[in-house]
Design a protein around this motif. Structure first.
Motif, mmCIF file in Angstrom:
data_model
loop_
_atom_site.group_PDB
_atom_site.id
_atom_site.type_symbol
_atom_site.label_atom_id
_atom_site.label_comp_id
_atom_site.label_asym_id
_atom_site.label_seq_id
_atom_site.Cartn_x
_atom_site.Cartn_y
_atom_site.Cartn_z
ATOM 1 N N MET A 1 -25.773 1.878 -3.655
ATOM 2 C CA MET A 1 -25.190 0.844 -4.499
ATOM 3 C C MET A 1 -25.000 1.376 -5.912
ATOM 4 S SD MET A 1 -28.123 -1.975 -5.411
ATOM 5 C CE MET A 1 -29.492 -1.367 -6.396
ATOM 6 N N ALA A 2 -23.872 0.987 -6.476
ATOM 7 C CA ALA A 2 -23.533 1.488 -7.805
ATOM 8 C C ALA A 2 -24.506 0.935 -8.837
ATOM 9 C CB ALA A 2 -22.105 1.082 -8.165
ATOM 10 N N ARG A 3 -24.538 1.623 -9.928
ATOM 11 C CA ARG A 3 -25.428 1.215 -10.994
ATOM 12 C C ARG A 3 -24.990 -0.123 -11.599
ATOM 13 N NH1 ARG A 3 -26.926 4.999 -16.095
ATOM 14 N NH2 ARG A 3 -28.301 3.518 -17.132
ATOM 15 N N VAL A 4 -25.951 -0.910 -11.971
ATOM 16 C CA VAL A 4 -25.655 -2.205 -12.592
ATOM 17 C C VAL A 4 -25.467 -2.013 -14.099
ATOM 18 C CG1 VAL A 4 -26.490 -4.536 -13.016
ATOM 19 C CG2 VAL A 4 -27.031 -3.401 -10.859
ATOM 20 N N THR A 5 -24.318 -2.409 -14.590
ATOM 21 C CA THR A 5 -24.041 -2.280 -16.029
ATOM 22 C C THR A 5 -23.586 -3.635 -16.562
ATOM 23 O OG1 THR A 5 -21.695 -1.784 -15.808
ATOM 24 C CG2 THR A 5 -23.222 0.071 -15.607
ATOM 25 N N LEU A 6 -23.251 -3.628 -17.827
ATOM 26 C CA LEU A 6 -22.708 -4.843 -18.433
ATOM 27 C C LEU A 6 -21.554 -5.382 -17.607
ATOM 28 C CD1 LEU A 6 -22.415 -4.303 -22.299
ATOM 29 C CD2 LEU A 6 -24.068 -5.681 -21.042
ATOM 30 N N GLN A 7 -20.715 -4.468 -17.153
ATOM 31 C CA GLN A 7 -19.513 -4.865 -16.413
ATOM 32 C C GLN A 7 -19.874 -5.588 -15.114
ATOM 33 O OE1 GLN A 7 -16.122 -4.138 -17.671
ATOM 34 N NE2 GLN A 7 -16.059 -5.922 -16.325
ATOM 35 N N THR A 8 -20.912 -5.095 -14.450
ATOM 36 C CA THR A 8 -21.338 -5.725 -13.196
ATOM 37 C C THR A 8 -21.663 -7.196 -13.432
ATOM 38 O OG1 THR A 8 -22.474 -3.618 -12.834
ATOM 39 C CG2 THR A 8 -22.841 -5.371 -11.206
ATOM 40 N N ILE A 9 -22.421 -7.422 -14.489
ATOM 41 C CA ILE A 9 -22.832 -8.789 -14.798
ATOM 42 C C ILE A 9 -21.602 -9.618 -15.190
ATOM 43 C CG2 ILE A 9 -24.441 -10.197 -16.135
ATOM 44 C CD1 ILE A 9 -25.758 -7.924 -14.589
ATOM 45 N N ALA A 10 -20.732 -8.993 -15.984
ATOM 46 C CA ALA A 10 -19.524 -9.693 -16.430
ATOM 47 C C ALA A 10 -18.704 -10.139 -15.231
ATOM 48 C CB ALA A 10 -18.709 -8.771 -17.335
ATOM 49 N N ASP A 11 -18.503 -9.263 -14.295
ATOM 50 C CA ASP A 11 -17.729 -9.595 -13.089
ATOM 51 C C ASP A 11 -18.407 -10.725 -12.324
ATOM 52 O OD1 ASP A 11 -16.076 -7.563 -13.842
ATOM 53 O OD2 ASP A 11 -16.821 -6.109 -12.371
ATOM 54 N N GLU A 12 -19.704 -10.628 -12.208
ATOM 55 C CA GLU A 12 -20.458 -11.624 -11.455
ATOM 56 C C GLU A 12 -20.296 -13.022 -12.063
ATOM 57 O OE1 GLU A 12 -22.324 -11.372 -8.775
ATOM 58 O OE2 GLU A 12 -23.561 -13.180 -8.810
ATOM 59 N N VAL A 13 -20.431 -13.063 -13.395
ATOM 60 C CA VAL A 13 -20.390 -14.361 -14.063
ATOM 61 C C VAL A 13 -18.949 -14.822 -14.326
ATOM 62 C CG1 VAL A 13 -21.126 -15.647 -16.116
ATOM 63 C CG2 VAL A 13 -22.617 -13.901 -15.135
ATOM 64 N N GLY A 14 -18.052 -13.832 -14.365
ATOM 65 C CA GLY A 14 -16.673 -14.186 -14.652
ATOM 66 C C GLY A 14 -16.367 -14.275 -16.136
ATOM 67 N N VAL A 15 -17.057 -13.454 -16.918
ATOM 68 C CA VAL A 15 -16.751 -13.368 -18.350
ATOM 69 C C VAL A 15 -16.447 -11.912 -18.677
ATOM 70 C CG1 VAL A 15 -18.189 -15.337 -19.013
ATOM 71 C CG2 VAL A 15 -19.177 -13.051 -18.940
ATOM 72 N N SER A 16 -16.200 -11.635 -19.949
ATOM 73 C CA SER A 16 -15.909 -10.246 -20.299
ATOM 74 C C SER A 16 -17.202 -9.502 -20.619
ATOM 75 C CB SER A 16 -14.986 -10.200 -21.504
ATOM 76 O OG SER A 16 -15.741 -10.428 -22.666
ATOM 77 N N ARG A 17 -17.082 -8.193 -20.617
ATOM 78 C CA ARG A 17 -18.212 -7.315 -20.864
ATOM 79 C C ARG A 17 -18.895 -7.608 -22.200
ATOM 80 N NH1 ARG A 17 -16.974 -1.531 -21.831
ATOM 81 N NH2 ARG A 17 -14.884 -2.369 -21.606
ATOM 82 N N MET A 18 -18.103 -7.847 -23.215
ATOM 83 C CA MET A 18 -18.707 -8.023 -24.549
ATOM 84 C C MET A 18 -19.430 -9.343 -24.693
ATOM 85 S SD MET A 18 -15.051 -7.646 -24.566
ATOM 86 C CE MET A 18 -15.798 -6.159 -23.990
#
Lengths: 349, 349
Positions: A1-18
């Motif tokens: 499984m790929a590493r969890v980064t800001l982007q992973t969380i952003a995609d999950e929640v449906g918001v942007s990385r920042m």
DNA sequence: CTGAAAGCGCTTACAG
DNA sequence: CTGAAAGCGCTTACAG
């Protein structure tokens, strides 16, 4: 499984990385509800917060301060004075959220911590002026404070008033009636010979200042001390042997450059049946925790190791904020205990 | 003037950024002549090599290993055993090109080194199982080795065979004829009461194992020791007061959890006119450098602090290479010196 | 032996 | 209160 980064969380929640970044680093920048949702998703995905390496690059700040010590970590830790210094530095840095990384000198050519480790600044402690680590550090142009070291450039410096304390130590011996006095030092290659200005010229900065303090008081009273030294920077085998040679024809008193050196002198003197202080007076330097504990308790020159560490850290912290603190010279003073007394009375003739 | 980066040098020399990178990091990837030209330009422009922060992010490696200590940096350094451990860790890491960063527990809520500092792995030393730092570290999923600590998960562990050495210490006292024995510990709130299994249940792992070692031997001989303890993790004021209370009605022998605690007992006993070992036998734990130096020299349980540090570092280094080393339990053994002897002979009656 | 492309994971203004 | 853009400085395959 790929590493969890800001982007992973952003995609999950449906918001942007920042927005996720803000949730962790700038909580006031988003609604409490959204933040809770993000933090919740992060916990669920096993994301423990922004990766420090990425953050360090983006922010230009690592939270780490390097400390360069004279020797390898092994030697530095062996010395209670260095340890006390480190302790004070670490505690002071911690108060401001910085951590301390120990920068050893490496024998490996492919790695050099002073060059390769990400840090926001550094403290150079008791280093020889041309040490490789020191020049490497200078090249990085990091904020630096030097402590009891030759200047690297125009960085703030913390020094010790070595001459004051050693002058007091010499005066104390004169008062007691001593005339045959030896000084024991490092960084000078000398085997029990009369001290002269050439020795001072070869000594390291710290030792040089202590020689000055001793010599100015003693020669003022017409006493030329003997000098025993090693070219090294520690109590090493060379120094031990030369102390032994000196004790073949013992002076009545010894001024040592450190408490450890003083204890070496006392140990050797005792092995030969010399009593301290009845046959031989010995003065140390540092007032390390050991000094008061040994028997007899050591007469020594006190320096405030804790204040030294605190001052070094405080000065560097100020530098990181863009404030330049003035150089600081910390006081030293003689502490008379049981290892010094009047010289032995010798039968005339 | 803008910061000098790889790109600055590349533009100056007229090559690409990665060729400059190669000049510094992979010398075999370009001609010696071009490399010399690049290094020369770098020196001219004051570029001291690739920025470690950028490099760390790109490489996924920082060269830094964190060490989490029980307490604040100040306390950890105060303890010769912890310092000896750190020294061995630092030296072993240095051999492999890693540096050590001290991870303090911060009182500030906005910074937490365990969470915020970039590192490749960590060593947890003598930590309480639920310490905040420890849980934060676990969340980061870094390679970790724990030393004398409760397990975080399934990380490799370095332990001490505490029970063996403390068992030997108890047996030694029994052999000498002692029956009225007190144990002095931390992490247990106990004011000179008979030791029972409930105390063990409340103790930290390390102290628990030592209690086991003492208790199994003593109770096997029909001796129930008294227990004196503090809820804290150090020789603190609570422990000092309880030692004082214990000495109002002194046992004939004391088993202490550390050399420092043993020295505290000896110091207080002397202040009351009790002689060691004639009136009171005292056994320490650790065999710290101090133990052999004090007078009388301390009977104590030796542990090899250097081996412990080396093992911790070696095991973590292996983990970073993907090799899993087995857990290690290091031996302990009694060293009999001058602080123990036969119990005082009391007048019958 | 050299370079164009993609990416490491994050944050900082800034605009909406 | 939220996001698109630009960038922090470097390295790793990979293609030529």
């Amino acid at each position: 499984m790929a590493r969890v980064t800001l982007q992973t969380i952003a995609d999950e929640v449906g918001v942007s990385r920042m927005t996720v970044s803000n949730a962790f680093s700038r909580p006031d920048q988003l609604s409490a509800a959204l933040r809770a949702q993000i933090l919740d998703a992060a916990a669920r995905l096993g994301y423990s917060g922004p990766d420090p390496a990425g953050r360090a690059l983006a922010r230009g700040r690592t939270g780490v301060i390097g400390v360069v010590l004279t020797n390898s970590p092994r030697d530095a830790f062996a010395d209670e004075v260095a340890v006390g210094f480190l302790r004070a530095v670490a505690a002071t840095l911690a108060d401001e959220g910085y951590s301390l990384v120990l920068l050893h000198s490496s024998e490996r050519s492919d790695v050099d911590p002073v060059r390769d480790i990400a840090m926001d600044g550094a403290i150079v402690y008791s280093c020889a002026p041309r040490a490789r680590e020191v020049t490497a550090l200078r090249e990085r142009r990091l904020p630096v404070v030097t402590v009891e070291s030759a200047p690297l450039g125009d960085e703030p410096r913390i020094l010790l008033d070595d001459a004051a304390g050693s002058g007091q130590a010499a005066a104390h011996l004169l008062e007691q009636g001593h005339r045959d006095i030896a000084v024991v030092v490092t960084s000078v290659d000398a085997a029990d010979e009369p001290l002269d200005p050439a020795h001072r010229g070869r000594a390291s900065g710290t030792i040089g200042r202590r020689l000055d303090g001793w010599a100015s008081v003693l020669t003022g009273a017409g006493v030329v001390p003997r000098i025993v030294g090693t070219p090294g920077f520690d109590v090493d085998d060379v120094l031990r042997e030369r102390i032994a040679a000196m004790l073949d024809d013992p002076p009545t008193a010894v001024l040592a450059f450190s408490d450890l050196a003083a204890l070496e002198v006392i140990g050797q003197a005792r092995d030969r049946g010399l009593r301290v202080p009845e046959d031989l007076s010995v003065v140390g330097f540092d007032d390390s925790p050991l000094a008061a504990r040994v028997s007899p308790p050591l007469t020594t020159v006190r320096q405030d190791v804790d204040a030294k560490g605190t001052a070094a850290a405080t000065t560097l912290l100020a530098l990181l904020r863009g404030e330049r603190r003035p150089d600081l010279t910390l006081p030293t003073s003689l502490v008379v205990r049981g290892s010094t007394g009047r010289p032995p009375v010798v039968a005339a003739g």
